[in-house]
Write a protein that holds these residues in place. Structure first.
Motif, mmCIF file in Angstrom:
data_model
loop_
_atom_site.group_PDB
_atom_site.id
_atom_site.type_symbol
_atom_site.label_atom_id
_atom_site.label_comp_id
_atom_site.label_asym_id
_atom_site.label_seq_id
_atom_site.Cartn_x
_atom_site.Cartn_y
_atom_site.Cartn_z
ATOM 1 N N ARG A 1 -4.551 -7.624 13.115
ATOM 2 C CA ARG A 1 -4.657 -6.772 11.938
ATOM 3 C C ARG A 1 -6.082 -6.238 11.916
ATOM 4 N NH1 ARG A 1 -5.363 -7.975 6.562
ATOM 5 N NH2 ARG A 1 -5.815 -10.139 7.102
ATOM 6 N N THR A 2 -6.230 -4.911 11.734
ATOM 7 C CA THR A 2 -7.567 -4.331 11.923
ATOM 8 C C THR A 2 -8.569 -4.832 10.902
ATOM 9 O OG1 THR A 2 -6.896 -2.435 10.656
ATOM 10 C CG2 THR A 2 -6.777 -2.242 13.024
ATOM 11 N N ALA A 3 -8.131 -5.012 9.656
ATOM 12 C CA ALA A 3 -9.090 -5.457 8.651
ATOM 13 C C ALA A 3 -9.617 -6.837 8.992
ATOM 14 C CB ALA A 3 -8.442 -5.467 7.279
ATOM 15 N N LEU B 1 -5.633 2.722 0.713
ATOM 16 C CA LEU B 1 -5.895 1.989 -0.520
ATOM 17 C C LEU B 1 -6.472 0.605 -0.234
ATOM 18 C CD1 LEU B 1 -5.312 2.341 -3.670
ATOM 19 C CD2 LEU B 1 -3.547 0.663 -3.262
ATOM 20 N N GLY B 2 -7.504 0.292 -0.969
ATOM 21 C CA GLY B 2 -8.022 -1.065 -0.971
ATOM 22 C C GLY B 2 -8.819 -1.430 0.260
ATOM 23 N N PRO B 3 -9.374 -2.637 0.247
ATOM 24 C CA PRO B 3 -10.231 -3.058 1.357
ATOM 25 C C PRO B 3 -9.474 -3.197 2.672
ATOM 26 C CG PRO B 3 -10.156 -4.737 -0.379
ATOM 27 C CD PRO B 3 -9.326 -3.611 -0.838
ATOM 28 N N ASP B 4 -8.172 -3.414 2.614
ATOM 29 C CA ASP B 4 -7.425 -3.563 3.848
ATOM 30 C C ASP B 4 -6.862 -2.249 4.375
ATOM 31 O OD1 ASP B 4 -7.759 -6.276 4.227
ATOM 32 O OD2 ASP B 4 -6.208 -6.754 2.766
ATOM 33 N N GLY B 5 -7.159 -1.186 3.664
ATOM 34 C CA GLY B 5 -6.635 0.111 4.075
ATOM 35 C C GLY B 5 -7.417 0.674 5.242
ATOM 36 N N GLY B 6 -6.972 1.808 5.721
ATOM 37 C CA GLY B 6 -7.661 2.447 6.831
ATOM 38 C C GLY B 6 -8.177 3.801 6.418
ATOM 39 N N SER B 7 -8.688 4.550 7.381
ATOM 40 C CA SER B 7 -9.177 5.870 7.023
ATOM 41 C C SER B 7 -8.327 6.947 7.684
ATOM 42 C CB SER B 7 -10.639 6.017 7.400
ATOM 43 O OG SER B 7 -10.854 5.569 8.687
ATOM 44 N N VAL B 8 -8.530 8.153 7.229
ATOM 45 C CA VAL B 8 -7.787 9.290 7.740
ATOM 46 C C VAL B 8 -8.757 10.189 8.482
ATOM 47 C CG1 VAL B 8 -6.436 11.298 7.098
ATOM 48 C CG2 VAL B 8 -6.154 9.194 5.855
#
Lengths: 558, 587
Positions: free
Chosen positions: A112-114, B26-33
């Protein structure tokens, strides 16, 4: 009225890293970079299919600048590497390979990346702490009282650029020249804050490399009108110098592209020439011996000055202005009309002719401590000369970086293997506590540590291109190549002995804490820049985290 | 003219498509676009508003949603992604309830529902937030005040940052932003400091590429991104001249068709004119010249001879800023010249580039942001700017409540009190202005809306309450068990809280919020911003549901002042969406 045309919808890619096309391109870039890595790296030839210049290189800067990436993620990585090398001049390939490996390993392990990002951040901080700490086994202090470590640093840099096409004797020669030029560029008795001096590089094509040398002072092209007799006539002692940055050609060019309207009886060209001659008179009266100008000097003025025993150097060029000012202490004069102020004159101790290979050059020596030197590099053809010039410039920069942090890292892949072993050892014992602190599961943590360390080891593996095995010893964690002639590890610090246990890299072995070598007489043969590698490591991890973070790509194709 | 019918189905699919893009961020576990254009431009972001703005939205409904989002973001500087998630969840909720009824929603009934929801936002929501959530937040904070005291600013900043940059960069960025704030504020008026940083952020930061984010730092003085053309180390404070034009006569700026008339002694004349100008500078005892344009070579020579430092090609907006903050004296005779006093001048080296650094008498600091690559840097700069927008909203909403409290109590003096940093953050804490991030607000609102006894419209309340839970659900989408854990634990806590309130016995420890990570203190977010989010979403929903049909016209739309209604002030070109059902039947 504007034309109405229907906009095309944007192309979206969800989870770009699981896209096989993108992965393939990423693997290709990694392959290009890792095959170019190290002293035995394979050269890359870049050319345009419509013809033109062909470039042969193995350095990351030259390579990435010319290779156009179609994939935005790869473009980002490529720019990051270029920005790193612009700041630190070294370890570009290391950074590229490590970033791409880290991304691949994370992806292959399905992390998982995070979670991976958290662990990598933690690990790179641990690396920083270890590398900066006193107990670090892969760092050696740079000894400035002795030029050995400086030369070793320069030599490892040149040796890892196979496109320079140097044999071992030439490599030795050039690396000592670089160390010499670096020492020339430090002011001897400077107090407080001071700037570096300058090293001007001149390339001469078609000459053997052993003709290259470093001269103190500045070397300029011999002016056409100068004859040997003129120089012989000059007595020894200090010579007064004047420097102009304005054109003394006598043209009215400053005005720009406008219509000129001239009153009857006014001849601007003649006025200007008279002004120039007046200037010449003053210069002669002030007993100036050397008259230098950035741009063109009017022939009549030149003739006049020569008649009065003044040596004229014209068309100095912008690049040489700053070293010239540093060397002589003269201030560049920008106006024709006012008389030359006394403070603007500079001094030169000596000037003489030097022959370097096929070319005659005029050498100017500073009157006081001015850290200006000229490096004349010779090579057989243009491409190799270009690569050599660039490499020398970078090597000098790397040497300068040692002044800020007087350390060097072990080269030849030993730093990578040592660091990987240390990190694995440190984290395996405390895995569950650290995983809890980072709010991730234990297995995720173990997997991420493994991905990180195996990426570091793959960089060490990339040094080998001939299909030989890479070994790691289980005591000091240095890198070894099975070679009957070599009795030491890759960096040259550890000597082989019969009871040293070795195993191929990337095979399973028990974790251990690397023993640091104490009381050894041997000096490492290969050294890497400490600052450059540390920054490369940090930036690489950050870039990898950042690329892993991208979850969606939207391509606007309008 | 084409008419396109708008049904609930269309709304759901349009908003759903938008939600699909932002929910990954969304949120700290999200990613970027990552956005790219064929021109080579790239943009990487997690910022909801930037994502939406960069998408070229075609559908008018989507564009209307975007307008609502932007209006909301302008007010609070936060919560654009949650906006879309909540809107989509509400729309889906309405659709589901319609499926259950097995009857179709007619347009009037939809409108009716929208009106009722809006009414909920005016009455019930207001009640719940002021009487239930704020006391809870205040109580919560007072329980943990020993942990929160003094670091509330840090926590709100990290609450904002964590959803906008990668998890590994958040701490570093938070540290440097807090340091920057504290250095600039120096225990001055906190509200003013925040709005100062917010409005002048572009001058107060410098970006550097090629270094890891960890190298970001705060430098004293104002950094100008060019090097001194002529540099002499000045001792102590110096007088500086700000110039906006070249000293030399330049014909290029005048135009192309000019002729120059050359007279006798023209060389000497131009020369002496320049000399006069320069001599007048020496009379002013100027030691530093800051110019927005390139100066001729002879000025450089003059500066070298007279030991004057010269800085060319400075951004003129930055010069304006400098002369504004340091009370510049404007010279009367030559126009566009200002005199300022500088505390010191320095050279700073940032990743291989030398920049000039000017020390002003006002304590000025520059935020140096580093990143490995330009696109990445852009993201970080944008987030840092957003932090101060969010803080400004937080501090201003607190000041407003403070002012209204003061006006209610007649005894308080009218003088606007100057809030120091500690007062402001302590005040916000005590007033219950902040709650931990991670769905606490949503849980609370969900719980209170469902249990609202004297609600006149339980159906709408239920609809809203159910939709609210979608936010924490998305936040923990990678680990659904965690979501359920947190929810049950929260409900237990809340029951205990209610019990103790009735019995007036000693308060139990409220463990909620600390459940996210046992060791660390949770990040915080503003309650008023969250409330505003719900209100904005309901308003947007109202507007969406009121649209009956879309008319595609070819002629440009002009909305005269007479057609302005109170709701579409910011909607100049979006007229057709406002044609509600009655209008569309007229046509």
């Amino acid at each position: 009225m504007s034309r109405i045309c229907k906009k095309k919808p944007a192309v979206c890619t969800d989870e770009p890293l699981s896209n096989s096309n993108i992965c393939q391109k990423m693997a290709l870039l990694r392959n290009i970079l890792s095959t170019a890595y190290g002293p035995t790296g394979r050269l890359k030839q870049i050319h345009n299919n419509v013809g033109g210049h062909v470039l042969t290189t193995s350095t990351s800067t030259a390579l990435l600048k010319r290779v156009d990436m179609s994939e935005p993620l790869l473009k980002m990585i490529s720019t990051a590497v270029q920005h790193h090398t612009a700041c630190y001049s070294d370890c570009g390939l290391f950074m590229g390979i490590f970033t791409l490996r880290l991304i691949e390993n994370t992806q292959n392990n399905g992390l998982r990346t995070a979670a991976a990002a958290k662990v990598y951040k933690h690990l790179v901080e641990e690396c920083n702490m270890y590398l900066k700490g006193d107990s670090c086994g892969c760092k050696v202090p740079v000894d400035f009282s002795n030029s050995d470590s400086l030369i070793a640093l320069a030599r490892s840099m040149i040796a890892s650029k196979p496109a320079c096409m140097l044999n071992s004797r030439e490599t030795k020669h050039i690396s000592s020249l670089i160390a010499q030029a670096f020492l020339y560029s430090i002011h001897c008795n400077s107090s407080g804050v001071s700037c570096f001096g300058r090293t001007v590089t001149i390339g001469i094509e078609g000459q053997s490399v052993s003709d290259s040398s470093v001269f103190p002072g500045l070397l300029v092209d011999v002016p056409e009108m100068l004859q040997h007799a003129d120089l012989e006539r000059l007595e020894s002692g200090l010579f007064k110098v004047v420097l102009f940055s304005v054109s003394l050609s006598g043209d009215i060019s400053e005005v720009g592209d406008v219509t000129l309207e001239i009153h009857r009886g006014v001849d601007p060209e003649r006025d200007l020439l008279q002004q120039l001659l007046k200037l010449g008179e003053q210069v002669v009266m002030d007993k100036v011996n050397l008259f230098a100008c950035q741009k063109v000097v009017h022939p009549i003025l030149q003739h006049y000055l020569r008649k009065h025993g003044v040596v004229v150097i014209e068309r100095l060029g912008l690049a040489l202005m700053e070293p010239f000012v540093q060397l002589t202490g003269a201030q560049a004069i920008a106006s024709l009309c006012s008389s030359v102020p006394v403070e603007a004159y500079g001094m030169v101790k000596e000037f003489c002719l030097q022959s370097c290979g096929s070319r005659e050059l005029l050498q100017l020596l500073p009157s006081k401590d001015a850290a200006v030197s000229t490096m004349v590099l010779c090579h057989r053809n243009e491409t190799m000369l270009e690569e050599l010039k660039m490499t020398c410039k970078r090597a000098e920069h790397v040497l300068r970086l040692t002044l800020r942090e007087p350390y060097a890292l072990l080269g030849g892949g030993c730093t990578e293997t040592l660091l990987a072993t240390h990190i694995t050892h440190m984290n395996c014992s405390k895995a569950s506590t650290i995983a809890q602190a980072l709010c991730i599961s234990h297995s995720e943590f173990i997997m991420a540590v493994k991905a990180f360390c195996s990426s570091l080891q793959s960089v060490a593996l990339s040094l080998e291109h001939d299909g030989q095995d890479c070994l790691i010893d289980l005591t000091y964690a240095h890198r070894w190549v099975p070679d009957i002639y070599s009795k030491t590890c890759s960096c040259g610090l550890v000597e082989d002995r019969s009871n040293l246990e070795k195993t191929p890299l990337k095979t399973a072995y028990h974790t251990f804490s690397p023993v640091s070598l104490e009381n050894t007489d041997s000096q490492p043969r290969i050294l890497d820049s400490f600052s450059a590698k540390l920054n490369a490591l940090n930036v690489a991890v950050e870039m990898a985290n950042f690329v892993l973070d991208v979850k969606y790509i939207i391509k606007d194709i309008n | 003219m084409q008419e396109e019918c708008v049904s609930l189905q269309v709304c759901v699919s349009v908003v759903g498509a938008l939600e699909c893009v932002v929910r990954r961020c969304l949120g700290p576990d999200g990613g970027s676009v990552l956005f790219t254009r064929d021109t080579g431009e790239t943009l990487i972001t997690r910022h909801g508003q930037r994502v939406l703005r960069t998408l070229h939205l075609q559908h008018p409904m989507a564009r209307m949603v975007l307008d609502c989002v932007c209006a909301h973001a302008k007010a609070t500087g936060d919560g654009t992604k949650s906006f879309l998630l909540l809107l989509a969840a509400l729309l889906r909720g309405i659709q589901d309830s319609h499926m259950q009824r097995k009857g179709s929603w007619s347009i009037p009934s939809l409108q009716n529902l929208a009106n009722r929801l809006l009414a909920v936002s005016r009455k019930e929501l207001e009640d719940v937030v002021t009487h239930k959530i704020t006391p809870y937040a205040s109580l919560y904070c007072s329980h943990h005040s020993y942990k929160l005291e003094g670091i509330i600013l840090d926590l709100s900043i990290s609450g904002y940052i964590s959803g906008r940059v990668g998890i590994s960069q958040a701490d570093v960025l938070k540290r440097v932003l807090c340091e920057f704030y504290h250095k600039v504020s120096q225990d001055q008026n906190a509200v003013e400091t925040i709005s100062f940083i917010h409005s002048h952020f572009s001058f107060l930061h410098t970006s550097v590429t090629g270094l890891p984010i960890g190298c970001s730092e705060v430098i004293e003085g104002l950094v100008v991104t060019c090097d001194w053309s002529v540099w002499t180390e000045p001792a102590g404070s110096v007088k500086a001249l700000i110039l906006y034009e070249s000293f030399g006569a330049s014909f290029v700026t005048v135009g192309e068709n000019i002729s120059v008339c050359i007279q006798k002694d023209y060389l000497h004349r131009t020369e002496s004119a320049m000399k006069q100008k320069l001599a007048s500078l020496l009379d002013l005892q100027v030691h530093v010249v800051l110019s927005s344009v390139k100066q001729p070579e002879s000025v450089l020579q003059w500066a070298r001879l007279n030991h004057v430092s010269l800085l060319e090609c400075v951004d003129s907006a930055q010069l304006d800023f400098l002369s504004n903050i340091s009370a510049a004296e404007t010279l009367s005779h030559p126009p566009l010249q200002h005199l300022v006093m500088l505390k010191y001048c320095r050279r700073v080296q940032l990743s291989g580039h030398r920049y000039a650094c000017l020390g002003t008498f006002l304590h000025m600091h520059t935020l140096v942001l580093c990143a490995p690559a330009p696109g990445f840097l852009d993201q970080i700069v944008c987030v840092s700017q957003g932090v101060f927008a969010m803080l400004q909203h937080l501090s201003q909403s607190f000041c407003q409540t403070l002012a209204s409290d003061q006006s209610q109590s007649p005894s308080s003096d009218q003088s606007q009190s100057v809030l120091s940093s500690q007062d402001l953050w302590g005040g916000i804490l005590r007033a219950g202005g902040v709650l931990p991030v991670g769905g606490m607000f949503e849980f609370l609102l969900h719980h209170f809306l469902l249990n609202e006894r004297n609600s006149c419209d339980p159906e709408s309340c239920r609809l809203l309450a159910e939709a609210l839970l979608c936010l924490p659900r998305t936040l923990y989408s990678h680990n659904h068990r965690r979501f359920l854990n947190i929810q049950t634990r929260f409900l237990d806590d809340l029951k205990q809280w209610d019990k103790t309130k009735e019995q007036r016995s000693e308060m139990p420890e409220l463990k909620f919020g600390f459940g996210f990570s046992e060791s660390s203190v949770p990040c915080l977010e503003s309650v008023s911003g969250k409330k505003q989010l719900v209100v904005s979403v309901l308003q947007c929903l109202h507007r969406l549901l009121c649209v009956g049909a879309i008319l595609n016209t070819r002629c440009p739309l002009r909305t005269g002042p007479q057609t302005h209604s109170e709701e579409d002030e910011d909607e100049e070109e979006e007229k057709p969406k406002h044609s509600n059902s009655t209008q569309s039947t007229d046509l």
